[in-house]
Design a protein around this motif. Structure first.
Motif, PDB file in Angstrom:
ATOM      1  N   PRO A  54      51.022  41.758  26.617  1.00 11.51           N
ATOM      2  CA  PRO A  54      49.743  41.154  26.993  1.00 11.51           C
ATOM      3  C   PRO A  54      49.481  39.831  26.285  1.00 11.51           C
ATOM      4  CG  PRO A  54      49.458  43.492  26.535  1.00 11.51           C
ATOM      5  CD  PRO A  54      50.829  43.127  26.085  1.00 11.51           C
ATOM      6  N   VAL A  58      48.698  36.258  28.315  1.00 16.46           N
ATOM      7  CA  VAL A  58      47.440  35.536  28.119  1.00 16.46           C
ATOM      8  C   VAL A  58      47.677  34.195  27.436  1.00 16.46           C
ATOM      9  CG1 VAL A  58      45.188  35.595  26.984  1.00 16.46           C
ATOM     10  CG2 VAL A  58      46.092  37.657  28.077  1.00 16.46           C
ATOM     11  N   SER A 105      45.790  46.126  24.587  1.00 20.18           N
ATOM     12  CA  SER A 105      45.538  46.693  25.917  1.00 20.18           C
ATOM     13  C   SER A 105      45.916  45.742  27.053  1.00 20.18           C
ATOM     14  CB  SER A 105      44.058  47.063  26.032  1.00 20.18           C
ATOM     15  OG  SER A 105      43.766  47.517  27.339  1.00 20.18           O
ATOM     16  N   PHE A 106      46.600  46.289  28.063  1.00 20.04           N
ATOM     17  CA  PHE A 106      46.891  45.555  29.287  1.00 20.04           C
ATOM     18  C   PHE A 106      45.654  45.410  30.172  1.00 20.04           C
ATOM     19  CE2 PHE A 106      51.553  45.842  28.903  1.00 20.04           C
ATOM     20  CZ  PHE A 106      51.914  44.659  29.523  1.00 20.04           C
ATOM     21  N   THR A 107      44.667  46.283  29.956  1.00 20.53           N
ATOM     22  CA  THR A 107      43.500  46.342  30.833  1.00 20.53           C
ATOM     23  C   THR A 107      42.752  45.011  30.872  1.00 20.53           C
ATOM     24  OG1 THR A 107      43.273  48.686  30.254  1.00 20.53           O
ATOM     25  CG2 THR A 107      41.393  47.641  31.324  1.00 20.53           C
ATOM     26  N   VAL A 109      44.061  41.916  30.485  1.00 16.19           N
ATOM     27  CA  VAL A 109      44.897  40.748  30.756  1.00 16.19           C
ATOM     28  C   VAL A 109      44.336  39.884  31.880  1.00 16.19           C
ATOM     29  CG1 VAL A 109      47.136  40.011  31.647  1.00 16.19           C
ATOM     30  CG2 VAL A 109      47.026  41.703  29.814  1.00 16.19           C
ATOM     31  N   SER A 110      43.970  40.513  32.984  1.00 13.15           N
ATOM     32  CA  SER A 110      43.506  39.756  34.156  1.00 13.15           C
ATOM     33  C   SER A 110      42.268  38.925  33.836  1.00 13.15           C
ATOM     34  CB  SER A 110      43.215  40.718  35.313  1.00 13.15           C
ATOM     35  OG  SER A 110      42.714  40.008  36.432  1.00 13.15           O
ATOM     36  N   CYS A 113      42.914  36.065  31.304  1.00 16.86           N
ATOM     37  CA  CYS A 113      43.560  34.884  31.895  1.00 16.86           C
ATOM     38  C   CYS A 113      42.537  33.993  32.595  1.00 16.86           C
ATOM     39  CB  CYS A 113      44.649  35.313  32.872  1.00 16.86           C
ATOM     40  SG  CYS A 113      46.109  36.052  32.074  1.00 16.86           S
TER      41      CYS A 113
END
Length: 455
Positions: A54, A58, A105-107, A109-110, A113
């Motif tokens: 992650p 980012v 956490s990947f949660t 990432v969106s 960004c």
């Protein structure tokens, strides 16, 4: 404290009076250090790549240079180790006292960004600080709202987490979807060799050695990768031997829209933590999770995430892949997991350690995680079975999983919603499953079975 809890406590104390490798299956028993290290290392290798991925995504979206990216990765390893230790050995009411491994956490990432591209990395840090404090406070106050998360809701969320990770495992098996050789014969060979080694070792090994099957598979897969010449050591040349993490390396900025967005994603992350904590208690300890453990786990997620922002790092959360490892091996000893946490902290202080671990090819990791993630699915289904297959429970689980897993396969289905809704739900099946299950649990009548029989 109930009789069974007192008995378990006494048993743990009795087991702890003498160090024995057999205590790896006991939460509190003492384990010799030399026996504990391989099990702790196994946990770290299982999550290491996912812990730094992650950050790389980012940092790239924010246009960050290699020096700052390396600094954040260093902080990520240290924060993961600190967070894991706090989960294992709580500070006040922060921490669950369960063998939960923490990581970046990947949660987030969106949304990170998007915020990073709009305002810069400092705005991400400001939002993480506020959002982490909010989740931490919600964790401490969870006894007032956790009644909404009934056993059938938790069981459904755990099942959704398992299904959501299957794609992650497959992606790693293929070498990582961003890699130029994704799905190549080389990656297929590495993934298959690793998986087969894990299975064979688990079959032929005796006693507690069986639980080191993942570590064995990783080692053999890594050796094969070295022989095939696909291990990249280029990053080691620019890595310093010793470096201390930096406090406040980026100036924090506070933007209302960024903070609101992150707070909402923290709520989504909290649902995953609730599911992970429930799954770990069920699959690792063969019992239901307590309200105190869930509250401590959530508080740790939130407050350590806030601490993470102080070191310029992304939010931290419980790692589902490590829950899967516990479910598969039944190794729950806190001291054993703590050795892994210490390895992570050392990797943060000695960047060269992290750089060496980071050379592990994705395909090798994928070969090990496939079975681990499938174990989480089975744990969720077992939890649903314990809740009972009443008409009401079947409706909640079936509809929540159908909507959550089905709708998120088609992100364009959410095109009519505002951007912030799309960023939270469009590709996050766990969030959709959790929301649907909560709503159904609130609106469906408690006596559905009786009403159906009367009709």
């Amino acid at each position: 404290m109930s009789f069974s809890e007192r008995k378990n406590t006494k048993d743990g104390m009795a087991a702890g009076q003498k160090a024995s490798v057999d205590n790896i299956y006991s939460l509190d028993g003492k384990v010799p250090v030399l026996n504990a290290i391989p099990f702790g290392l196994q946990h770290i290798l299982a999550m290491f790549v996912a812990n730094i991925a992650p950050i790389l995504i980012v940092a790239g979206a924010c246009g960050m240079d290699a020096k700052n990216t390396a600094m954040i990765i260093q902080s990520a390893m240290m924060i993961a180790g600190i967070g894991t230790l706090i989960q294992l050995f709580p500070i006040w009411r922060i921490g669950s006292r369960l063998p939960i491994v923490m990581g970046i956490s990947f949660t987030f990432v969106s949304i990170a960004c998007v915020i990073g591209g709009q305002y810069g990395y400092g705005a991400i840090m400001g939002a993480v600080l506020v959002g982490g404090i909010v989740e931490g406070i919600l964790g401490l106050l969870s006894k007032y709202w956790m009644k909404l998360v009934t056993p059938i809701v938790a069981a459904t969320v755990v099942t959704a987490i398992g299904f959501s990770l299957l794609e992650v495992g497959a992606d790693s098996f293929g070498g990582g979807s961003s890699s130029a050789d994704f799905g190549s014969a080389t990656n297929w060979i590495l993934g298959t060799v690793t998986l087969v080694c894990c299975i064979v070792f688990n079959i032929v090994a005796k006693s507690y050695f069986k639980q080191l099957s993942v570590l064995f598979g990783l080692i053999v897969g890594y050796i094969v990768a070295l022989c095939m010449g696909v291990v990249d050591f280029s990053a080691l040349s620019d890595t310093s031997l010793l470096a201390l993490p930096h406090l406040m390396p980026f100036k924090m900025e506070f933007h209302a829209d960024a903070i609101i967005a992150f707070v909402l994603i923290f709520l989504v992350s909290a649902t995953e933590t609730i599911g992970d904590t429930s799954a770990l208690a069920s699959s690792g300890l063969n019992r239901d999770v307590t309200q105190k453990e869930t509250a401590g786990s959530l508080a740790c997620d939130g407050f350590v995430s806030a601490l993470s922002s102080v070191f310029g790092c992304m939010p931290i959360t419980s790692f589902s892949q490590n829950v899967g490892l516990v479910a598969m091996t039944k190794v729950v000893n806190r001291f054993v997991i703590a050795t892994g946490a210490i390895i992570m902290i050392l990797a943060g202080i000695f960047p060269v350690v992290g750089a060496v671990l980071a050379t592990l090819p994705s395909a090798v990791l994928g070969g090990c995680t496939i079975m681990m993630f499938g174990t989480i699915v089975i744990s969720g289904l077992q939890m649903i079975g314990k809740c009972g297959f009443s008409q009401r429970n079947i409706t909640i689980s079936a509809l929540s999983l159908s909507i959550g897993l089905g709708f998120t396969q088609l992100p364009d289905l959410f095109a009519i919603f505002p951007g912030i809704i799309r960023s939270i739900f469009a590709e996050n099946c766990v969030a959709v499953v959790f929301l649907t299950a909560i709503i159904l649990n609130l609106v469906l009548p408690k006596n559905m079975e009786v009403e159906r029989q009367e009709k």
